[in-house]
Design an enzyme around this catalytic site. Structure first.
Site, PDB file in Angstrom:
ATOM      1  N   HIS A   1      11.290  23.226 -13.830  1.00 42.03           N
ATOM      2  CA  HIS A   1      11.600  24.414 -13.011  1.00 42.03           C
ATOM      3  C   HIS A   1      10.433  24.617 -12.047  1.00 42.03           C
ATOM      4  CE1 HIS A   1      13.337  28.689 -12.691  1.00 42.03           C
ATOM      5  NE2 HIS A   1      12.400  28.582 -11.752  1.00 42.03           N
TER       6      HIS A   1
ATOM      7  N   HIS B   1       9.202  25.668  -7.835  1.00 43.97           N
ATOM      8  CA  HIS B   1       9.447  26.089  -6.445  1.00 43.97           C
ATOM      9  C   HIS B   1       8.435  25.401  -5.542  1.00 43.97           C
ATOM     10  CE1 HIS B   1      12.126  29.456  -7.587  1.00 43.97           C
ATOM     11  NE2 HIS B   1      11.369  29.467  -8.678  1.00 43.97           N
ATOM     12  N   LEU B   2       8.933  24.613  -4.594  1.00 46.76           N
ATOM     13  CA  LEU B   2       8.039  23.937  -3.648  1.00 46.76           C
ATOM     14  C   LEU B   2       8.120  24.516  -2.243  1.00 46.76           C
ATOM     15  CD1 LEU B   2       8.295  20.159  -4.664  1.00 46.76           C
ATOM     16  CD2 LEU B   2       6.416  21.747  -5.090  1.00 46.76           C
ATOM     17  N   ARG B   3       9.115  25.396  -1.984  1.00 48.82           N
ATOM     18  CA  ARG B   3       9.268  26.014  -0.649  1.00 48.82           C
ATOM     19  C   ARG B   3       9.520  24.950   0.423  1.00 48.82           C
ATOM     20  NH1 ARG B   3       9.876  30.391  -3.782  1.00 48.82           N
ATOM     21  NH2 ARG B   3       7.939  31.408  -4.360  1.00 48.82           N
TER      22      ARG B   3
ATOM     23  N   ASN C   1      16.104  28.014  -3.810  1.00 44.51           N
ATOM     24  CA  ASN C   1      16.133  29.350  -3.167  1.00 44.51           C
ATOM     25  C   ASN C   1      15.281  29.389  -1.899  1.00 44.51           C
ATOM     26  OD1 ASN C   1      13.769  29.202  -4.764  1.00 44.51           O
ATOM     27  ND2 ASN C   1      13.704  31.403  -5.065  1.00 44.51           N
TER      28      ASN C   1
ATOM     29  N   LYS D   1      21.883  25.802  -9.849  1.00 48.82           N
ATOM     30  CA  LYS D   1      21.134  26.999 -10.236  1.00 48.82           C
ATOM     31  C   LYS D   1      21.961  28.253 -10.022  1.00 48.82           C
ATOM     32  CE  LYS D   1      17.671  29.543 -11.464  1.00 48.82           C
ATOM     33  NZ  LYS D   1      16.299  29.646 -11.038  1.00 48.82           N
TER      34      LYS D   1
ATOM     35  N   HIS E   1      19.140  31.832 -14.109  1.00 48.88           N
ATOM     36  CA  HIS E   1      18.176  32.943 -14.053  1.00 48.88           C
ATOM     37  C   HIS E   1      18.825  34.094 -14.809  1.00 48.88           C
ATOM     38  CE1 HIS E   1      14.860  35.351 -12.175  1.00 48.88           C
ATOM     39  NE2 HIS E   1      15.650  36.281 -12.679  1.00 48.88           N
TER      40      HIS E   1
ATOM     41  N   HIS F   1      13.071  30.050 -17.809  1.00 50.75           N
ATOM     42  CA  HIS F   1      11.945  30.968 -18.043  1.00 50.75           C
ATOM     43  C   HIS F   1      12.297  32.099 -19.007  1.00 50.75           C
ATOM     44  CE1 HIS F   1      14.121  32.926 -14.828  1.00 50.75           C
ATOM     45  NE2 HIS F   1      13.546  32.237 -13.865  1.00 50.75           N
TER      46      HIS F   1
ATOM     47  N   LEU G   1       9.062  37.221 -11.940  1.00 51.66           N
ATOM     48  CA  LEU G   1      10.351  37.564 -12.547  1.00 51.66           C
ATOM     49  C   LEU G   1      10.897  36.382 -13.333  1.00 51.66           C
ATOM     50  CD1 LEU G   1      11.975  39.551  -9.622  1.00 51.66           C
ATOM     51  CD2 LEU G   1      11.282  40.459 -11.854  1.00 51.66           C
TER      52      LEU G   1
ATOM     53  N   ASP H   1       8.002  27.236 -13.388  1.00 54.04           N
ATOM     54  CA  ASP H   1       8.356  28.290 -12.432  1.00 54.04           C
ATOM     55  C   ASP H   1       7.169  28.587 -11.521  1.00 54.04           C
ATOM     56  OD1 ASP H   1       9.982  30.050 -11.094  1.00 54.04           O
ATOM     57  OD2 ASP H   1       9.773  31.658 -12.558  1.00 54.04           O
TER      58      ASP H   1
ATOM     59  N   HIS I   1       3.458  32.193  -3.277  1.00 55.32           N
ATOM     60  CA  HIS I   1       3.688  33.110  -2.154  1.00 55.32           C
ATOM     61  C   HIS I   1       2.347  33.307  -1.459  1.00 55.32           C
ATOM     62  CE1 HIS I   1       7.746  34.585  -3.138  1.00 55.32           C
ATOM     63  NE2 HIS I   1       7.375  34.526  -4.410  1.00 55.32           N
TER      64      HIS I   1
ATOM     65  N   ALA J   1       7.411  38.406  -6.158  1.00 54.92           N
ATOM     66  CA  ALA J   1       7.279  37.942  -7.547  1.00 54.92           C
ATOM     67  C   ALA J   1       6.969  36.458  -7.568  1.00 54.92           C
ATOM     68  CB  ALA J   1       8.589  38.200  -8.292  1.00 54.92           C
TER      69      ALA J   1
HETATM   70  O1  DOR Z   1       8.641  35.096 -10.129  1.00 53.46           O
HETATM   71  C1  DOR Z   1       9.551  34.476  -9.620  1.00 53.46           C
HETATM   72  N1  DOR Z   1       9.411  33.882  -8.417  1.00 53.46           N
HETATM   73  N2  DOR Z   1      10.720  34.419 -10.253  1.00 53.46           N
HETATM   74  C2  DOR Z   1      11.810  33.878  -9.684  1.00 53.46           C
HETATM   75  O2  DOR Z   1      12.842  33.867 -10.305  1.00 53.46           O
HETATM   76  C3  DOR Z   1      11.759  33.359  -8.305  1.00 53.46           C
HETATM   77  C4  DOR Z   1      10.411  32.983  -7.936  1.00 53.46           C
HETATM   78  C5  DOR Z   1      10.249  32.777  -6.452  1.00 53.46           C
HETATM   79  O3  DOR Z   1      11.059  32.043  -5.858  1.00 53.46           O
HETATM   80  O4  DOR Z   1       9.303  33.282  -5.874  1.00 53.46           O
HETATM   81 ZN    ZN Z   2      11.981  30.170 -10.514  1.00 55.09          ZN
END
Ligand code: DOR
Ligand code: ZN
Length: 346
Positions: free
Chosen positions: A14, A16-18, A41, A99, A136, A174, A219, A247, A251, A263
């Site tokens: 799990h 996130h690489l943006r 996302n 997802k 999620h 998560h 989150l 996860d 940011h 988050a």
């Molecule tokens: O803390 C989180 N950040 N929880 C998520 O489910 C999404 C993630 C994000 O994409 O920033």
């Molecule tokens: Zn996530």
């Protein structure tokens, strides 16, 4: 005392690489994992096989040549997702999973599912084809207390969804509560749960006691201490249904340090050092490999990675940056609050 362990190369189920400058900055920090499930996302979200394939190419371009990482792509489930598109993308090897974000549950989830009846045909096609649903698991009902949203989701949404879709392979992403751990244990071989690095380390006091600390806000939000202890017990149990999904969710600090901050905890740079410490503290270093390198691959019906990494415990703490630069912004690296004596060699 053990001061050196060699394990199969870990995977991150799990991540996130943006995209864009943020992708370029953060991807190298996950390059040492063998495989990672890449969250869809983005803005706009990754909803078609063609978008997933293009995003995969951008990720590969952002990784150093020496990277081990093989991105495992996902599609973002919406009310409009077509069953045939999902199955085709899976059979063509473009995606590993789908997802599910309840609309409004978290970062960039506005396009998520609003009506579970509408997506039922997709879920049935996925069950038939063996496509995993990564969930999620939080309700978005504003009447439900944020600390209860995972437990309520299990009762109101996840359990009914699984009962009406036999054979669907589900990963509870998560998990943050003892309720989540117990529900994961109540299922069969088609149910599993990922656990993040940071939820093994912090409880809600880290966010709120003695001042508000936005870098610990994610989150699902960290819960009370009894839940953190349940997560540590599950992660270190060696049980096949529990595996690592960091996860790691970067940011820009400018987006986190706001009256309404984003988050996400950015744990990619120091996850393996933190996990080794957690597993050592629990007397379970011999089960780190199951959690980080074996159980997830087995659930996704993949072989473990061929090669191995070595973690060495030194007297001197491992150095990692407090923050990294990303396109003119900074991203703060998760601070576990204790020195990291485990160094990764590979
Ligand atoms: O803390 C989180 N950040 N929880 C998520 O489910 C999404 C993630 C994000 O994409 O920033
Ligand atoms: Zn996530």
């Amino acid at each position: 005392m053990t001061d050196r362990i060699t394990i199969r190369r870990p995977d991150d189920w799990h991540l996130h690489l943006r995209d864009g400058a943020m992708l370029a900055a953060v991807a190298p920090h996950s390059a040492g994992f063998g495989r990672a499930i890449i969250m869809p996302n983005l803005v706009p979200p990754v909803v078609t096989g063609a978008q997933a394939a293009a995003y995969r190419n951008r990720i590969l371009a952002a990784l150093p040549d020496s990277a081990a990482l093989q991105p495992q792509m996902t599609l973002y489930l919406t009310d409009a997702t077509e069953p045939a598109d999902v199955v085709a993308a899976f059979r063509n090897g473009i995606i590993r999973a789908v997802k599910l974000y309840p609309a409004g549950a978290t970062t960039n989830s506005a396009s998520g599912v609003t009506d579970f009846d509408r997506v039922q045909p997709v879920l049935e096609a996925m069950a038939e084809a063996g496509v995993t649903l990564c969930v999620h698991g939080e309700v978005t009902d504003p009447a439900v207390d944020i600390f209860d949203r995972e437990a309520v989701f299990i009762d109101r949404v996840l359990d009914p969804l699984r009962r009406r879709t036999p054979g669907l392979r589900v990963v509870m992403e998560h998990v943050t509560t003892s309720d989540g751990v117990a529900y994961a244990r109540s299922g069969g071989d088609d149910l599993a749960a990922t656990i993040t690095t940071h939820h093994l380390v912090i409880n809600r006091n880290a966010i709120l006691a003695g001042g508000i600390r936005p870098h610990y806000y994610c989150l699902p939000v960290a819960k009370r201490e009894s839940h953190r202890l349940a997560l540590r017990e599950a992660a270190t149990s060696g049980e096949a249904r529990f595996f690592l999904g960091t996860d790691s969710a970067p940011h820009a600090d400018s987006a986190k340090l706001q009256p309404c901050g984003c988050a996400g905890c950015f744990t990619a740079p120091n996850t393996m050092s933190i996990l080794a410490q957690v597993f050592e503290d629990e007397g379970a270093l011999d089960r780190l490999e199951a959690f980080a390198s074996l159980n997830g691959a087995a659930f996704y019906r993949l072989p473990p990675n061929d090669d191995r990494i070595t973690l060495v415990r030194r007297d001197r703490p491992a150095a990692y940056p407090a923050r990294i630069d990303a396109g003119g912004e900074t991203v703060t690296v998760f601070d576990p609050g204790f020195p990291l004596f485990w160094h990764q060699e590979d």
